[in-house]
Design a protein around this motif. Structure first.
Motif: not given
Length: 297
Positions: A100-102, A228-234
């Motif tokens: 799971w990134l980024p 903190v948890y980002g805006e969504g991963d791929d």
């Protein structure tokens, strides 16, 4: 009763994986999938790392079945997220099906990116964060300290090595949360969530999607204005260095691999229903053979 059964199957899920990992070579008949009507050349052994999460278990068992249909022997190695990355970097594992990134796997990727090969995205818009039932009357991480006593000053987490746990430690520091992060496991966290949910008690847990629990309970992520948890991963897959040179057809198949909420949700739900991720993978593949055939070109 449905919720209790689903939680029970989730806990059985990991136990079955361990059994299948230990016995997989005993019932392998030279690389033929069960029910195959033709002899397939044995193309060697592929080692897949698998983290003890329902979605990870589901897709890894799916690829075990698909690769064995093509003549490979497949070993599943159950490990926490960190050791999966280490295994790839050292060449002890061949494939990790879920990266799971980024955001979520960023620490591992930054450490090992020169020693692994990142491949294609197979699932888009992964989510993660701190989650509460919708009956809880707060909406943001910034509100948690105002209700710490009601939550018993605790956040119920999963295994210590999971990326969502590392990010939650960052969130506790970034938001100054006066909470203890409880290390447990996915089944233990889900058990606590079920108990609290049935009694409409306050609870906050670490969660991610895709996950079947969002279809069974009314839950919501707490807003994370500081990202903190980002805006969504791929979700990507990754291999050891040199694997594509050794098995280019496998990488081509997996580069073609795409799943969405419906297809992955069906696979996970079938695993919960059957209590056996390998049998679920076989059944799901037969029910979705046209889709699978598009990948295996």
């Amino acid at each position: 009763m449905k919720k209790r059964l689903l939680l029970f199957f989730t806990m059985v899920f990991a136990a079955v994986l361990l059994i299948s990992c230990g016995t997989e070579n005993e019932d392998n008949d030279g690389g033929n999938a069960e029910g195959s009507d033709q002899t397939v050349e044995n193309k060697g052994t592929i080692k897949l790392g698998v983290n003890n999460w329902a979605d990870y278990i589901a897709v890894t068992n799916m690829w075990k079945v698909l690769l064995e249909e093509q003549g490979y022997e497949v070993e599943l190695h159950q490990l926490e997220k960190g050791p999966v990355w280490t295994g790839l970097a050292q060449g002890d594992l061949d494939i990790a099906a879920q990266v799971w990134l980024p955001t979520m796997d960023e620490p591992y990727y930054n450490e090992y990116k020169d020693k692994v090969e990142l491949k294609e995205i197979w699932y888009e818009d992964v989510g993660m964060g701190l989650t509460v039932p919708t009956y809880v009357d707060i909406d943001s991480l910034e509100q948690l300290n105002d209700h710490a006593d009601s939550f018993d000053d605790r956040i119920v987490g999963i295994d210590a090595g999971a990326s969502v746990m590392h990010l939650t430690k960052e969130a506790i520091e970034e938001y100054g949360l006066e909470y203890e992060l409880i290390e447990s496991s996915e089944p233990a966290m889900l058990s606590e969530l079920e108990k609290a949910y049935e009694n409409e008690e306050l609870i906050v847990v670490t969660l991610w999607n895709p996950h079947w629990v969002f279809s069974d309970y009314d839950l919501k992520y707490l807003e994370d204005p500081k990202l903190v948890y980002g805006e969504g991963d791929d979700s990507y897959f990754a291999t050891r260095v040199g694997f594509e040179d050794d098995h280019p057809e496998v990488v081509q198949w997996m580069n073609n691999w795409k799943m969405d909420d419906d297809s992955l949700g069906e696979l996970m739900a079938l695993g919960l229903e059957l209590g056996d991720p390998l049998e679920a993978a076989k059944q799901w593949i037969e029910e979705n053979r046209a889709l699978v055939d598009e990948w295996m070109q």
